[in-house]
Design a protein around this motif. Structure first.
Motif, PDB file in Angstrom:
ATOM      1  N   MET A  91      -1.733   7.905  16.393  1.00  0.00           N
ATOM      2  CA  MET A  91      -1.936   6.463  16.223  1.00  0.00           C
ATOM      3  C   MET A  91      -0.582   5.756  16.111  1.00  0.00           C
ATOM      4  SD  MET A  91      -4.049   4.470  13.243  1.00  0.00           S
ATOM      5  CE  MET A  91      -5.612   5.227  13.556  1.00  0.00           C
ATOM      6  N   ILE A 150       9.264  16.737   0.916  1.00  0.00           N
ATOM      7  CA  ILE A 150       7.952  16.318   1.436  1.00  0.00           C
ATOM      8  C   ILE A 150       7.840  14.812   1.234  1.00  0.00           C
ATOM      9  CG2 ILE A 150       5.441  16.541   1.234  1.00  0.00           C
ATOM     10  CD1 ILE A 150       5.968  19.385   0.117  1.00  0.00           C
ATOM     11  N   GLU A 151       7.766  14.100   2.337  1.00  0.00           N
ATOM     12  CA  GLU A 151       7.697  12.628   2.281  1.00  0.00           C
ATOM     13  C   GLU A 151       6.347  12.192   2.853  1.00  0.00           C
ATOM     14  OE1 GLU A 151       9.657   9.333   0.943  1.00  0.00           O
ATOM     15  OE2 GLU A 151      10.819  11.159   1.267  1.00  0.00           O
ATOM     16  N   ASP A 152       5.504  11.625   2.011  1.00  0.00           N
ATOM     17  CA  ASP A 152       4.231  11.103   2.503  1.00  0.00           C
ATOM     18  C   ASP A 152       4.006   9.703   1.930  1.00  0.00           C
ATOM     19  OD1 ASP A 152       3.385  11.505  -0.103  1.00  0.00           O
ATOM     20  OD2 ASP A 152       2.295  13.336   0.334  1.00  0.00           O
ATOM     21  N   GLU A 153       2.795   9.161   2.124  1.00  0.00           N
ATOM     22  CA  GLU A 153       2.583   7.770   1.703  1.00  0.00           C
ATOM     23  C   GLU A 153       2.629   7.599   0.186  1.00  0.00           C
ATOM     24  OE1 GLU A 153      -1.228   7.207   3.781  1.00  0.00           O
ATOM     25  OE2 GLU A 153      -2.152   7.116   1.808  1.00  0.00           O
ATOM     26  N   LEU A 154       2.280   8.653  -0.567  1.00  0.00           N
ATOM     27  CA  LEU A 154       2.352   8.539  -2.031  1.00  0.00           C
ATOM     28  C   LEU A 154       3.805   8.525  -2.506  1.00  0.00           C
ATOM     29  CD1 LEU A 154       0.959   8.338  -4.761  1.00  0.00           C
ATOM     30  CD2 LEU A 154       0.670  10.802  -4.767  1.00  0.00           C
ATOM     31  N   ARG A 189       5.206   5.186  -1.840  1.00  0.00           N
ATOM     32  CA  ARG A 189       4.726   4.218  -2.832  1.00  0.00           C
ATOM     33  C   ARG A 189       5.520   4.350  -4.139  1.00  0.00           C
ATOM     34  NH1 ARG A 189      -0.740   1.988  -3.582  1.00  0.00           N
ATOM     35  NH2 ARG A 189      -1.010   1.505  -5.749  1.00  0.00           N
ATOM     36  N   SER A 208       4.227  12.694 -12.858  1.00  0.00           N
ATOM     37  CA  SER A 208       2.897  12.308 -13.358  1.00  0.00           C
ATOM     38  C   SER A 208       1.925  11.916 -12.251  1.00  0.00           C
ATOM     39  CB  SER A 208       3.047  11.163 -14.352  1.00  0.00           C
ATOM     40  OG  SER A 208       3.598  10.038 -13.698  1.00  0.00           O
ATOM     41  N   ARG A 209       2.249  12.197 -11.016  1.00  0.00           N
ATOM     42  CA  ARG A 209       1.345  11.799  -9.922  1.00  0.00           C
ATOM     43  C   ARG A 209       0.122  12.720  -9.849  1.00  0.00           C
ATOM     44  NH1 ARG A 209       4.621  13.814  -4.478  1.00  0.00           N
ATOM     45  NH2 ARG A 209       5.528  15.562  -5.540  1.00  0.00           N
TER      46      ARG A 209
END
Lengths: 66, 133
Positions: free
Chosen positions: B1, B67-71, B74, B132-133
């Motif tokens: 996408m 590791i890089e993701d949307e969380l 944020r 703490s995620r």
């Protein structure tokens, strides 16, 4: 927003780590989503639904306060 | 996408090593100055070392995690916002503390010191939020 990822994972005998790997996020992100601490983006929700071969609405459900 | 909403563009992970290298270089510069190996005015050396240290911190901030993701993105943005609020608060509160307790209580911060403290605040907030995620 609540979700059934934990149940879906259990039925497919899939670990958080394995699911995370399939959709390209960290295990902690899956854990946060399962515990309703983080609401995923539409793209991530669609990726999760694709792995479980279910619609997004079957996995994610709005709660009254949403 | 095809992504319409672009995330922050970050440097590749290898730049973390470069950043730490630059950080060591700034420490080395100060050390050489203290040992009088370099015969340049101490204030100039301190100023250069601070700038180099600042560059290394900036590089660390804009480098990708393993590791890089949307969380994590944020968390990164929240930590950016928190450190910005911290910086503004310091600038507003510091003159008040000077006024109430006198100059001996807190020495005035320069722009570099303020930026360094903002970067450190950013790292602390990011670390806490990631734990703490």
């Amino acid at each position: 927003m609540k979700n059934t990822i934990k149940v879906q994972r259990a039925t497919r005998d899939l670990t958080q780590e394995a699911l995370a790997k399939q959709i390209g996020v960290s295990r902690q992100t899956i854990n946060s989503i399962e515990k309703n601490r983080y609401v995923p983006s539409t793209v991530l929700a669609l990726k999760i639904s694709k792995v479980f071969d279910k619609s997004v609405n079957e996995i994610f459900e709005l709660e009254e306060e949403d | 996408m095809k992504k319409i909403q672009q995330d922050l563009t970050l440097l590749p992970e290898m730049f973390k090593k470069v950043a730490f290298g630059i950080m060591v270089l700034s420490g080395l510069l100060v050390l050489l100055s203290i040992l009088k190996v370099i015969a340049i005015d101490k204030e100039i050396i301190a100023s250069i070392a601070q700038s180099v240290f600042l560059i290394s911190l900036l590089m660390l901030v804009i480098t990708r995690d393993k590791i890089e993701d949307e969380l994590t993105m944020r968390i990164r943005l929240k930590a950016f916002a928190a450190s910005f609020i911290y910086g503004v608060t310091i600038v507003i509160v510091e003159p008040l503390i000077h006024f109430l307790f006198g100059d001996s209580f807190l020495t005035g911060k320069g722009a570099i010191e303020l930026l360094i403290s903002m970067f450190l605040f950013y790292f602390i907030i990011k670390y806490i939020m990631k734990k703490s995620r």
